[in-house]
Design a protein around this motif. Structure first.
Motif, PDB file in Angstrom:
ATOM      1  N   GLY A  62      -3.095 -13.585   9.273  1.00  0.00           N
ATOM      2  CA  GLY A  62      -3.723 -13.240  10.545  1.00  0.00           C
ATOM      3  C   GLY A  62      -3.515 -11.774  10.865  1.00  0.00           C
ATOM      4  O   GLY A  62      -4.430 -11.064  11.282  1.00  0.00           O
ATOM      5  N   PHE A  63      -2.283 -11.316  10.650  1.00  0.00           N
ATOM      6  CA  PHE A  63      -1.982  -9.912  10.887  1.00  0.00           C
ATOM      7  C   PHE A  63      -2.829  -9.026   9.988  1.00  0.00           C
ATOM      8  O   PHE A  63      -3.461  -8.070  10.427  1.00  0.00           O
ATOM      9  CB  PHE A  63      -0.490  -9.618  10.642  1.00  0.00           C
ATOM     10  N   PHE A  64      -2.865  -9.368   8.699  1.00  0.00           N
ATOM     11  CA  PHE A  64      -3.573  -8.524   7.730  1.00  0.00           C
ATOM     12  C   PHE A  64      -5.053  -8.378   8.095  1.00  0.00           C
ATOM     13  O   PHE A  64      -5.601  -7.282   8.065  1.00  0.00           O
ATOM     14  CB  PHE A  64      -3.434  -9.089   6.312  1.00  0.00           C
ATOM     15  N   ASP A  65      -5.687  -9.484   8.461  1.00  0.00           N
ATOM     16  CA  ASP A  65      -7.114  -9.437   8.765  1.00  0.00           C
ATOM     17  C   ASP A  65      -7.420  -8.461   9.898  1.00  0.00           C
ATOM     18  O   ASP A  65      -8.382  -7.708   9.838  1.00  0.00           O
ATOM     19  CB  ASP A  65      -7.630 -10.844   9.125  1.00  0.00           C
ATOM     20  N   GLU A  66      -6.565  -8.467  10.922  1.00  0.00           N
ATOM     21  CA  GLU A  66      -6.821  -7.541  12.042  1.00  0.00           C
ATOM     22  C   GLU A  66      -6.497  -6.109  11.652  1.00  0.00           C
ATOM     23  O   GLU A  66      -7.183  -5.169  12.032  1.00  0.00           O
ATOM     24  CB  GLU A  66      -5.999  -7.958  13.263  1.00  0.00           C
ATOM     25  N   GLU A  67      -5.410  -5.957  10.895  1.00  0.00           N
ATOM     26  CA  GLU A  67      -4.978  -4.616  10.518  1.00  0.00           C
ATOM     27  C   GLU A  67      -6.023  -3.953   9.615  1.00  0.00           C
ATOM     28  O   GLU A  67      -6.362  -2.787   9.797  1.00  0.00           O
ATOM     29  CB  GLU A  67      -3.620  -4.690   9.810  1.00  0.00           C
ATOM     30  N   ILE A  68      -6.556  -4.693   8.665  1.00  0.00           N
ATOM     31  CA  ILE A  68      -7.495  -4.087   7.717  1.00  0.00           C
ATOM     32  C   ILE A  68      -8.802  -3.716   8.417  1.00  0.00           C
ATOM     33  O   ILE A  68      -9.416  -2.698   8.096  1.00  0.00           O
ATOM     34  CB  ILE A  68      -7.730  -4.990   6.477  1.00  0.00           C
ATOM     35  N   SER A  69      -9.178  -4.481   9.431  1.00  0.00           N
ATOM     36  CA  SER A  69     -10.428  -4.094  10.087  1.00  0.00           C
ATOM     37  C   SER A  69     -10.215  -2.838  10.929  1.00  0.00           C
ATOM     38  O   SER A  69     -11.120  -2.012  11.057  1.00  0.00           O
ATOM     39  CB  SER A  69     -11.035  -5.248  10.901  1.00  0.00           C
ATOM     40  N   TYR A  70      -9.016  -2.664  11.473  1.00  0.00           N
ATOM     41  CA  TYR A  70      -8.680  -1.418  12.168  1.00  0.00           C
ATOM     42  C   TYR A  70      -8.710  -0.235  11.195  1.00  0.00           C
ATOM     43  O   TYR A  70      -9.281   0.822  11.498  1.00  0.00           O
ATOM     44  CB  TYR A  70      -7.303  -1.558  12.826  1.00  0.00           C
ATOM     45  N   ARG A  71      -8.158  -0.431  10.004  1.00  0.00           N
ATOM     46  CA  ARG A  71      -8.139   0.664   9.030  1.00  0.00           C
ATOM     47  C   ARG A  71      -9.565   1.021   8.584  1.00  0.00           C
ATOM     48  O   ARG A  71      -9.896   2.184   8.379  1.00  0.00           O
ATOM     49  CB  ARG A  71      -7.305   0.279   7.800  1.00  0.00           C
ATOM     50  N   GLU A  72     -10.399  -0.010   8.421  1.00  0.00           N
ATOM     51  CA  GLU A  72     -11.805   0.222   8.053  1.00  0.00           C
ATOM     52  C   GLU A  72     -12.494   1.038   9.136  1.00  0.00           C
ATOM     53  O   GLU A  72     -13.152   2.032   8.863  1.00  0.00           O
ATOM     54  CB  GLU A  72     -12.556  -1.114   7.909  1.00  0.00           C
ATOM     55  N   LEU A  73     -12.289   0.592  10.350  1.00  0.00           N
ATOM     56  CA  LEU A  73     -12.948   1.226  11.496  1.00  0.00           C
ATOM     57  C   LEU A  73     -12.577   2.703  11.593  1.00  0.00           C
ATOM     58  O   LEU A  73     -13.418   3.556  11.839  1.00  0.00           O
ATOM     59  CB  LEU A  73     -12.517   0.498  12.772  1.00  0.00           C
ATOM     60  N   MET A  74     -11.307   3.026  11.376  1.00  0.00           N
ATOM     61  CA  MET A  74     -10.823   4.384  11.554  1.00  0.00           C
ATOM     62  C   MET A  74     -10.787   5.170  10.244  1.00  0.00           C
ATOM     63  O   MET A  74     -10.327   6.302  10.219  1.00  0.00           O
ATOM     64  CB  MET A  74      -9.425   4.376  12.165  1.00  0.00           C
ATOM     65  N   SER A  75     -11.207   4.540   9.131  1.00  0.00           N
ATOM     66  CA  SER A  75     -11.123   5.177   7.811  1.00  0.00           C
ATOM     67  C   SER A  75      -9.698   5.633   7.477  1.00  0.00           C
ATOM     68  O   SER A  75      -9.474   6.745   7.020  1.00  0.00           O
ATOM     69  CB  SER A  75     -12.065   6.375   7.697  1.00  0.00           C
ATOM     70  N   TYR A  76      -8.743   4.776   7.733  1.00  0.00           N
ATOM     71  CA  TYR A  76      -7.374   5.045   7.319  1.00  0.00           C
ATOM     72  C   TYR A  76      -7.103   4.292   6.017  1.00  0.00           C
ATOM     73  O   TYR A  76      -7.783   3.299   5.731  1.00  0.00           O
ATOM     74  CB  TYR A  76      -6.393   4.567   8.399  1.00  0.00           C
ATOM     75  N   PRO A  77      -6.103   4.712   5.219  1.00  0.00           N
ATOM     76  CA  PRO A  77      -5.801   3.988   3.986  1.00  0.00           C
ATOM     77  C   PRO A  77      -5.503   2.523   4.289  1.00  0.00           C
ATOM     78  O   PRO A  77      -4.904   2.254   5.325  1.00  0.00           O
ATOM     79  CB  PRO A  77      -4.547   4.691   3.455  1.00  0.00           C
ATOM     80  N   PRO A  78      -5.884   1.571   3.445  1.00  0.00           N
ATOM     81  CA  PRO A  78      -6.518   1.795   2.136  1.00  0.00           C
ATOM     82  C   PRO A  78      -8.049   1.872   2.188  1.00  0.00           C
ATOM     83  O   PRO A  78      -8.673   1.986   1.144  1.00  0.00           O
ATOM     84  CB  PRO A  78      -6.096   0.544   1.360  1.00  0.00           C
ATOM     85  N   ALA A  79      -8.643   1.836   3.395  1.00  0.00           N
ATOM     86  CA  ALA A  79     -10.102   1.919   3.481  1.00  0.00           C
ATOM     87  C   ALA A  79     -10.582   3.265   2.951  1.00  0.00           C
ATOM     88  O   ALA A  79     -11.632   3.362   2.326  1.00  0.00           O
ATOM     89  CB  ALA A  79     -10.544   1.725   4.927  1.00  0.00           C
ATOM     90  N   ALA A  80      -9.831   4.313   3.235  1.00  0.00           N
ATOM     91  CA  ALA A  80     -10.106   5.627   2.658  1.00  0.00           C
ATOM     92  C   ALA A  80      -8.764   6.199   2.230  1.00  0.00           C
ATOM     93  O   ALA A  80      -7.722   5.692   2.637  1.00  0.00           O
ATOM     94  CB  ALA A  80     -10.755   6.533   3.690  1.00  0.00           C
ATOM     95  N   HIS A  81      -8.798   7.234   1.423  1.00  0.00           N
ATOM     96  CA  HIS A  81      -7.550   7.920   1.095  1.00  0.00           C
ATOM     97  C   HIS A  81      -7.364   9.089   2.047  1.00  0.00           C
ATOM     98  O   HIS A  81      -8.322   9.606   2.616  1.00  0.00           O
ATOM     99  CB  HIS A  81      -7.572   8.393  -0.357  1.00  0.00           C
ATOM    100  N   MET A  82      -6.108   9.478   2.206  1.00  0.00           N
ATOM    101  CA  MET A  82      -5.798  10.494   3.211  1.00  0.00           C
ATOM    102  C   MET A  82      -4.758  11.439   2.624  1.00  0.00           C
ATOM    103  O   MET A  82      -3.805  10.995   1.991  1.00  0.00           O
ATOM    104  CB  MET A  82      -5.228   9.761   4.425  1.00  0.00           C
ATOM    105  N   MET A  83      -4.975  12.722   2.805  1.00  0.00           N
ATOM    106  CA  MET A  83      -4.015  13.704   2.312  1.00  0.00           C
ATOM    107  C   MET A  83      -3.542  14.557   3.484  1.00  0.00           C
ATOM    108  O   MET A  83      -4.364  15.118   4.208  1.00  0.00           O
ATOM    109  CB  MET A  83      -4.672  14.587   1.246  1.00  0.00           C
ATOM    110  N   ALA A  84      -2.222  14.623   3.655  1.00  0.00           N
ATOM    111  CA  ALA A  84      -1.671  15.513   4.673  1.00  0.00           C
ATOM    112  C   ALA A  84      -1.363  16.846   3.996  1.00  0.00           C
ATOM    113  O   ALA A  84      -0.840  16.865   2.886  1.00  0.00           O
ATOM    114  CB  ALA A  84      -0.402  14.923   5.267  1.00  0.00           C
ATOM    115  N   VAL A  85      -1.731  17.930   4.670  1.00  0.00           N
ATOM    116  CA  VAL A  85      -1.372  19.255   4.171  1.00  0.00           C
ATOM    117  C   VAL A  85      -0.450  19.876   5.201  1.00  0.00           C
ATOM    118  O   VAL A  85      -0.840  20.100   6.348  1.00  0.00           O
ATOM    119  CB  VAL A  85      -2.616  20.145   3.951  1.00  0.00           C
ATOM    120  N   LEU A  86       0.792  20.093   4.805  1.00  0.00           N
ATOM    121  CA  LEU A  86       1.800  20.634   5.710  1.00  0.00           C
ATOM    122  C   LEU A  86       2.016  22.104   5.389  1.00  0.00           C
ATOM    123  O   LEU A  86       2.245  22.470   4.240  1.00  0.00           O
ATOM    124  CB  LEU A  86       3.116  19.864   5.535  1.00  0.00           C
ATOM    125  N   VAL A  87       1.917  22.928   6.412  1.00  0.00           N
ATOM    126  CA  VAL A  87       2.104  24.366   6.216  1.00  0.00           C
ATOM    127  C   VAL A  87       3.291  24.817   7.049  1.00  0.00           C
ATOM    128  O   VAL A  87       3.375  24.507   8.236  1.00  0.00           O
ATOM    129  CB  VAL A  87       0.830  25.141   6.637  1.00  0.00           C
TER     130      VAL A  87
END
Ligand code: ADP
Ligand code: ZN
Ligand code: ZN
Length: 758
Positions: free
Chosen positions: A643-668
């Motif tokens: 139940g948790f996973f189903d809601e979490e993955i749709s949130y990630r899809e909606l916001m394009s957060y991993p694993p729906a998309a990949h994300m790279m942080a660049v720290l300067v």
């Protein structure tokens, strides 16, 4: 660049200096004296730079093709004696890490070489009796008659035990070396010396070993073992996930799998988070596998570490247990990698290259033809997503095998408590249950969820949290000490708004940053329950070595009724007498300004709840929260991962957060604020401008959530894309920019699919 194993007159060498400017190979001549002695991966001394300074380098390639005029090439000076050679596998893995995470080759190479220099082995000496037992006793009597008591004592001992450790003789038996020498001269004893390994396990464990502890597998366990080993025998190397609550028998399955691959002549790596790598866990593996298993962890001395690597290299051990870095144990015949609690953030490296052990294990297994088994009670969203898509084979273990049924869970709404006049940190139900346990002589654990605390602002009356309208993460409170103003800032996109004094949702003035510590809870317990014996466990009380273990064993010995602590207490030992777990501020970790906040909260709550009722007594759990309706709380209370996973993955899809998309942080980072701001803007613009076709999403830049550490300013931006390769391409271009501008290369760091926010 590719690594080749061949002979040649020239060697391409990576120098042992971690800097972008020298992050390439340099060519050297192999002098006649060293012909045939140089191999790929070897550490050598070379003259480098204008002053021909002697430095260390690693041979990456041997070739007959000169890249420059031969006269201008310098000679390799020497092979470094005793240095550890990186096998070509390790060099390949280092290249892979350099390319996929962004780091210099030398830092990647050093990561895959857990030990750089072989340490001298320890010489162990023993004393061997050269006569039979009866003769030894006869000599002992003669010495006694002559009042030579030391000699007599030694001969008597040798009459019982013909071989004795030298240190035992000089130590416990208190016999002087001269006495031993005179017995050697008399031809009664012999001193034998041999090289030995420093074994990190206590001797008592090794002596008691006799393949114990093997359990008859349950039908569910057997099905998993048969599926994995069946594929293995048919030449199929897969990735598998075992999803099972703590105590469902995963470790027993791991051991059966290891046993199987060892029987096929292979070796295995078993990764366990450092904090869970307890004496009990090690003991279990030793009881099953004896001397063929070894351990690697941060508590080992350099000598111990070096010896374990050497034993692995020579094929004298089949199994290594350890945290993330144990992955780099030099096994020639690797057949299986197991990662227990694969969701743990400690599998991600915090230093360059910022690799994830799960991904590197995947690559290593591909290279070596090994299988990968992941296990967790609360799998990472990344892994479970792959399992659902069929990229990973999923197995589930539902029941606890020992330690009773799953506990009963209550969810207490703190908004209702406040409305009905209870201003205490403890809800009325939690107070009542604590009192009940004190009366019955059972134990309670109180867990203060402080994870991800980052100055978020919430309303005590309605639970409303101030969030970024663009990123759906909580805003952090920033107070300007000069102008005495307070702002709310988003660390993903830089959005800012003045702080509020009234709740925008319900109008209450009880809107403020959350502040409560374990110490305050301890004081409150003393006030409400004066008779209770309380132990506190947090960063303050566990500063000294061993204090963590000591506190836990004191609690296990029932020296206290209540243990109060931060996330440290949710792992490790099982306490049979704990029948109540209270989770204070369960939703605190939801407000970390981080897209993984929900996942982490679910994991923490599930783990904490799992602490109750591990013995024969049934357990109860109280979750206190301002957001009883939040999906992570609802599903954690119901112990419903799906139940948790189903809601979490749709949130990630909606916001394009991993694993729906990949994300790279660049720290300067920069010592000068303006320079840092300028550099980060230039880099972000470059990431935006160069990839018109692939269109990666660039978020930010903004100042990092900790904007300054040790007078160094920190800035960050994020790049998102569905295709990992696009992020790698962006990273490559940014690296070139840094290089071209001659900025300090340490000042720009990359973090792919970060486990934390910056
Ligand atoms: P996990 O790794 O999932 O936490 P363990 O493998 O540690 O689970 O098993 C939990 C407990 O159940 C341990 O005490 C273990 O010895 C016991 N156990 C596991 N498998 C069996 C089995 N097949 N039969 C009996 N006891 C078992
Ligand atoms: Zn409100
Ligand atoms: Zn934002």
């Amino acid at each position: 660049m590719e690594t080749k194993l061949m002979t040649g007159r020239f060697a391409n060498i990576i120098v042992d200096i971690s800097h972008e400017k020298v992050d390439r190979t340099f060519q050297y001549k192999i002098p006649d004296a060293l012909q045939g002695k140089i191999e790929v991966g070897m550490a050598v001394t070379i003259p480098f730079g204008m002053g021909n300074k002697r430095i260390r380098g690693y041979v990456m390639e041997l070739t007959d093709k000169a890249e420059y005029e031969i006269e201008k090439l310098k000679n390799i000076e020497a092979v470094i004696e005793g240095a550890v050679t990186a096998k070509s596998d390790a060099v390949r893995l280092a290249w892979w890490m350099k390319n996929n995470y962004g780091a210099t080759m030398i830092s990647a190479l050093k990561t895959v070489l857990p030990v750089k220099q072989k340490m001298k082995q320890v010489v162990k000496r023993t004393l061997r009796c050269l006569v039979d037992a009866d003769t030894a006793v006869m000599h002992a009597r003669e010495f006694e008659a002559k009042h030579q008591t030391a000699k007599a004592r030694l001969m008597r001992e040798l009459g019982i035990q013909p071989v004795l450790p030298y240190t035992l003789v000089t130590g416990k038996l208190n016999i002087a070396p001269q006495t031993i020498q005179s017995l050697v001269k008399a031809g009664l004893v012999k001193v034998e010396a041999f090289d030995t390994y420093r074994n990190p396990m206590p001797a008592a464990v090794l002596q008691g070993w006799q393949n114990q502890g093997k359990k008859e597998l349950s039908p569910n366990q057997r099905a998993i073992v048969e599926a994995v080993t069946g594929e293995y025998e048919n030449g199929i190397r897969g990735t598998y996930l075992i999803h099972g609550v703590t105590g469902s028998g995963k470790t027993e399955v791991y051991m059966a799998l290891i046993e199987h691959v060892i029987r096929m002549g292979k070796q295995a790596v078993m990764l366990i988070p450092e904090i869970a790598l307890t004496y009990q866990t090690l003991l279990r593996f030793y009881q099953r596998f004896g001397e063929r298993v070894s351990v690697m962890n941060s508590r080992l001395s350099a000598g111990e570490r070096s010896d374990q690597c050497e034993r692995a290299r020579r094929g004298e051990i089949d199994i290594i247990i350890g945290p993330r870095s144990a992955l780099f144990t030099p096994f020639e015949r690797l057949g299986l990698v197991i990662i227990d609690e694969e969701h743990e953030s400690s599998y991600k490296s915090e230093t360059m290259p910022k690799y994830h052990a799960r991904e590197v294990a995947g690559e290593l297994c591909r290279m070596k033809g090994a299988s990968l088994v992941l296990g967790s009670a609360t799998p990472s969203v990344e892994t479970y997503d792959k399992a659902k898509r069929g990229e990973i084979t999923l197995f589930t273990l539902k029941e606890r095998l020992a330690g009773g049924a799953l506990p009963h869970v209550y969810v207490e709404d703190l908004r209702v408590e406040l409305k009905e006049g209870n201003r205490s940190i403890f809800s009325r139900r939690l107070s009542a249950l604590i009192a009940d346990r004190l009366k019955k002589g059972e134990q309670t654990m109180l867990f203060l969820n402080r994870r991800g605390y980052a100055g978020f602002v919430s309303c005590r009356a309605c639970g409303h949290v101030m969030k970024c309208p663009h990123c759906d993460v909580s805003l952090s409170e920033h107070t300007d000490q000069y102008r005495k103003t307070s702002r709310l800032v988003c660390h993903y996109c830089g959005y800012e708004t003045p702080n509020v004094t009234l709740c925008p949702k319900c109008g209450s003035k009880y809107i403020l940053g959350f502040r409560a510590g374990t110490q305050q809870i301890e004081e409150l317990l003393h006030k409400e329950f004066p008779s209770a014996r309380v132990l506190r466990m947090d960063a303050d009380t566990t500063r000294t070595k061993d204090s963590y273990e000591k506190l836990l064993s004191a609690f296990a010995n029932e020296e206290a009724d209540i243990l109060v602590g931060t996330q440290m207490i949710v792992k490790g030992h099982d306490f049979a007498k704990v029948t109540l777990v209270g989770i204070l501020a369960a939703d605190m970790s939801l407000h970390a300004n981080d897209f993984r906040a929900g996942e982490r909260t679910f994991q923490l709550l599930t783990q904490a709840a799992g602490r109750a009722g591990r013995g024969v007594l049934a357990g109860e759990v109280v979750i206190q929260t301002y957001q009883p309706e939040h999906y992570t709380i609802v599903h954690a209370a119901a112990q419903d991962y799906e139940g948790f996973f189903d809601e979490e993955i749709s949130y990630r899809e909606l916001m394009s957060y991993p694993p729906a998309a990949h994300m790279m942080a660049v720290l300067v980072t920069a010592a000068d604020e303006l320079t840092g701001a300028e550099h980060v803007r230039e880099l972000a613009d470059c990431a935006r401008g160069r990839f018109a076709q692939e269109k990666p999403a660039v978020i930010g830049p903004s100042s990092a959530s900790v904007g300054k550490i040790n007078d160094v300013y920190r800035f960050v931006f994020y790049v998102k894309h569905r295709d990992y390769a696009v992020l790698v391409a962006v990273k490559d271009v940014l690296e070139q920019l840094v290089n071209g501008k001659q900025w300090n290369s340490d000042s720009v760091q990359f973090d792919f699919n970060p486990m934390r926010s910056y």
